[in-house]
Write a protein that holds these residues in place. Structure first.
Motif, short mmCIF file in Angstrom:
data_model
loop_
_atom_site.label_atom_id
_atom_site.label_comp_id
_atom_site.label_asym_id
_atom_site.label_seq_id
_atom_site.Cartn_x
_atom_site.Cartn_y
_atom_site.Cartn_z
N LYS A 1 -1.33 46.43 27.27
CA LYS A 1 -1.02 45.27 27.95
C LYS A 1 -1.05 43.56 28.02
O LYS A 1 -0.11 43.22 28.67
N HIS A 2 -0.89 43.41 26.80
CA HIS A 2 -1.40 41.90 26.18
C HIS A 2 0.52 42.02 26.05
O HIS A 2 1.37 42.18 25.64
N PRO A 3 0.14 40.30 26.05
CA PRO A 3 2.21 39.64 26.43
C PRO A 3 2.58 40.40 25.11
O PRO A 3 3.43 39.76 24.05
N ALA A 4 1.64 39.91 24.15
CA ALA A 4 1.71 39.54 22.95
C ALA A 4 1.79 41.21 21.47
O ALA A 4 1.46 41.29 20.66
N TYR A 5 1.65 42.09 22.57
CA TYR A 5 1.27 43.07 21.73
C TYR A 5 2.38 43.72 20.86
O TYR A 5 1.65 44.13 19.40
N GLY B 1 -5.80 36.85 9.57
CA GLY B 1 -6.79 36.25 10.07
C GLY B 1 -6.50 35.11 11.14
O GLY B 1 -6.41 35.44 12.78
N ALA B 2 -5.94 34.41 10.63
CA ALA B 2 -5.21 32.96 11.11
C ALA B 2 -4.10 33.49 12.38
O ALA B 2 -3.86 33.46 13.21
N ILE B 3 -3.20 34.28 11.61
CA ILE B 3 -1.79 34.69 12.29
C ILE B 3 -2.17 35.79 13.37
O ILE B 3 -1.64 35.12 14.81
N VAL B 4 -3.23 36.93 13.25
CA VAL B 4 -3.54 36.94 14.41
C VAL B 4 -3.72 36.90 15.79
O VAL B 4 -3.89 36.61 17.14
N ALA B 5 -4.67 35.47 15.67
CA ALA B 5 -5.45 35.33 16.50
C ALA B 5 -4.31 34.21 17.26
O ALA B 5 -4.45 34.20 18.20
N LEU B 6 -3.51 33.35 16.31
CA LEU B 6 -2.46 32.79 16.80
C LEU B 6 -1.35 34.07 17.92
O LEU B 6 -1.20 32.39 18.90
N ILE B 7 -0.68 34.96 17.32
CA ILE B 7 -0.32 35.54 18.16
C ILE B 7 -1.33 36.10 19.22
O ILE B 7 -0.53 36.15 20.23
N TYR B 8 -2.35 36.08 19.77
CA TYR B 8 -2.69 36.07 20.53
C TYR B 8 -3.07 35.72 21.35
O TYR B 8 -3.02 35.77 22.44
N LEU B 9 -3.38 34.01 20.61
CA LEU B 9 -3.23 33.31 22.18
C LEU B 9 -1.83 32.93 22.68
O LEU B 9 -2.21 32.07 22.72
N GLN B 10 -0.51 33.34 21.89
CA GLN B 10 0.49 33.05 22.00
C GLN B 10 0.77 31.45 21.68
O GLN B 10 1.29 31.14 22.00
N LEU B 11 0.00 31.22 20.46
CA LEU B 11 0.61 29.63 20.05
C LEU B 11 1.13 30.42 19.00
O LEU B 11 1.25 29.60 17.68
N GLY B 12 1.59 31.71 18.30
CA GLY B 12 2.58 31.46 17.36
C GLY B 12 3.41 31.47 17.45
O GLY B 12 5.04 32.53 17.32
N THR B 13 3.95 30.23 17.43
CA THR B 13 5.23 29.12 16.68
C THR B 13 5.77 29.96 15.51
O THR B 13 5.15 29.44 14.69
N ALA B 14 7.17 29.22 15.31
CA ALA B 14 7.76 29.74 14.51
C ALA B 14 7.47 28.67 12.92
O ALA B 14 6.29 28.66 12.34
N GLU B 15 6.71 27.21 13.84
CA GLU B 15 6.47 26.34 13.24
C GLU B 15 4.80 26.68 12.71
O GLU B 15 3.90 26.13 11.64
N ASN B 16 4.11 27.10 13.19
CA ASN B 16 2.42 27.41 12.71
C ASN B 16 2.14 28.32 12.62
O ASN B 16 1.91 28.30 11.67
N LEU B 17 3.06 29.26 12.36
CA LEU B 17 3.63 30.60 11.18
C LEU B 17 3.40 30.06 10.31
O LEU B 17 3.36 30.52 8.98
N TYR B 18 4.83 29.39 9.82
CA TYR B 18 4.82 29.08 8.84
C TYR B 18 4.28 28.12 7.96
O TYR B 18 3.66 28.13 6.98
N GLN B 19 3.71 26.99 8.41
CA GLN B 19 2.87 26.20 8.09
C GLN B 19 1.38 27.51 7.71
O GLN B 19 0.58 26.82 6.53
#
Length: 343
Positions: A141-145, A200-218
């Motif tokens: 039920k998490h929005p980023a599931y 690990g970092a990408i999973v955390a960003l996705i969970y926080l809904q900060l997984g923007t294209a630019e963030n994931l690229y960096q």
């Protein structure tokens, strides 16, 4: 900073996840032997080590938010950390079999235990499938599931592609060195290590809904640079260290692996030294293996590695300084990674 001790919460989360898995197997009428074997394989393969890549998940979230994590966030991030640990374990079980590795972290590899053998393949698959059962149980039920599901799938797929290239290039003929190019090496380390380290970092960003294209690229760009350095470091230790200091028996020469060391050696060796490399590389004979290592020493590859290391560390620090934080990614995230490269 979080008011919770993340490491303590992380450690306390594992028994619950193990219990969840055992209850599920019981609910589908699994034989007791299957349930016991899952517990044994989880204990043997997910417990050892520093769990550094797993802990990157909650620590990245803590660094990214800039405010204390809630109890719910800490718990869920620690669960995700364990799923990263499960994925790491599953991949390493498979890699140890294909590499014919005898030890890891100073202990016999799982498949080398007399009572296990090649049934370790089944254990690896089951650990992998545990990830998706637990993802559904805790995050459906998490929005980023679905983004989390896709990330675990993609990371596993890309890492295995890197592992496959590593093994296939090692067996390429007719000359044992045909596939030993810098282009192939870059592909191997990018996929075998870079995606792994960024996980690990990408999973955390996705969970926080900060997984923007630019963030994931960096994150991926810097993690791939870290991953390349980590793999070069592993290659160096494989030949220049012993199992007592690394906890793992070096097999790169015996397995005819495409490594940073052999590529550097082939670029610098004389014809006479190349003949020594051709005779000894890919063999199981200790005398010939020792001769290959002697060529490495003659070519001063240890000095060349340390020069490379100093340059790359400087470049990585510069990359981190230039991180764009406007979309929520923080430079602090990358301060977590350097000490967490090695398993």
């Amino acid at each position: 900073m979080s008011s919770f001790n993340i490491r303590e919460v992380y450690a306390a989360t594992y028994p619950t996840l193990k219990s969840d898995l055992k209850k599920y197997l019981t609910s589908v009428n699994s034989p007791s032997d299957v349930i016991e074997r899952l517990e044994q394989s989880l204990e043997a393969n997910t417990q050892p080590g520093r769990h550094s890549r797993a802990l990157v998940v909650p620590f990245t979230a803590e660094a990214s938010l800039g405010q204390p994590l809630t109890a719910e966030q800490v718990n869920e991030l620690c669960i995700l950390g364990w799923l990263v640990q499960f994925q790491t374990s599953y991949i390493l079980i498979c890699d140890d079999i294909v590499d014919n590795s005898d030890t890891r972290r100073g202990q016999p590899t799982w498949w080398r235990r007399p009572e296990i053998g090649y049934t370790a393949v089944s254990d690896a698959f089951i650990i992998n499938f545990c990830i998706y059962y637990l993802l559904r149980k805790y995050f459906e039920k998490h929005p980023a599931y679905m983004d989390l599901v896709h990330q675990f799938q993609d990371n596993s797929f890309l890492t295995e592609i890197g592992q496959s290239a590593d093994h296939l290039i090692a067996s390429k003929g007719p000359s044992k060195f045909d596939g030993f190019t810098e282009e192939n090496y870059d592909f191997i380390v990018t996929h075998k290590g870079g995606h792994f380290i960024s996980m690990g970092a990408i999973v955390a960003l996705i969970y926080l809904q900060l997984g923007t294209a630019e963030n994931l690229y960096q994150v991926r760009k810097i993690a791939i640079a870290f991953g390349t350095y980590a793999q070069v470091q592993d290659d160096f230790f494989d030949a220049f260290s012993d199992a007592v200091s690394t906890g793992k028996s070096g097999t790169d020469i015996q397995e005819n692996k495409c490594t940073w060391l052999i590529i550097q050696a082939l670029k610098r060796c004389t014809q006479e030294q190349r003949l020594v490399l051709e005779e000894g590389y890919g063999t199981q004979e200790e005398i010939l293996i020792a001769k290959v290592k002697k060529v490495y020493v003659e070519l001063h590859l240890d000095d060349i590695f340390h020069e490379y290391e100093a340059r790359v560390i400087s470049e990585l620090k510069d990359m981190i300084k230039r991180v764009d934080e406007t979309e929520g990614l923080k430079k602090k995230v990358f301060e977590i990674m350097p000490g967490m490269i090695r398993l």
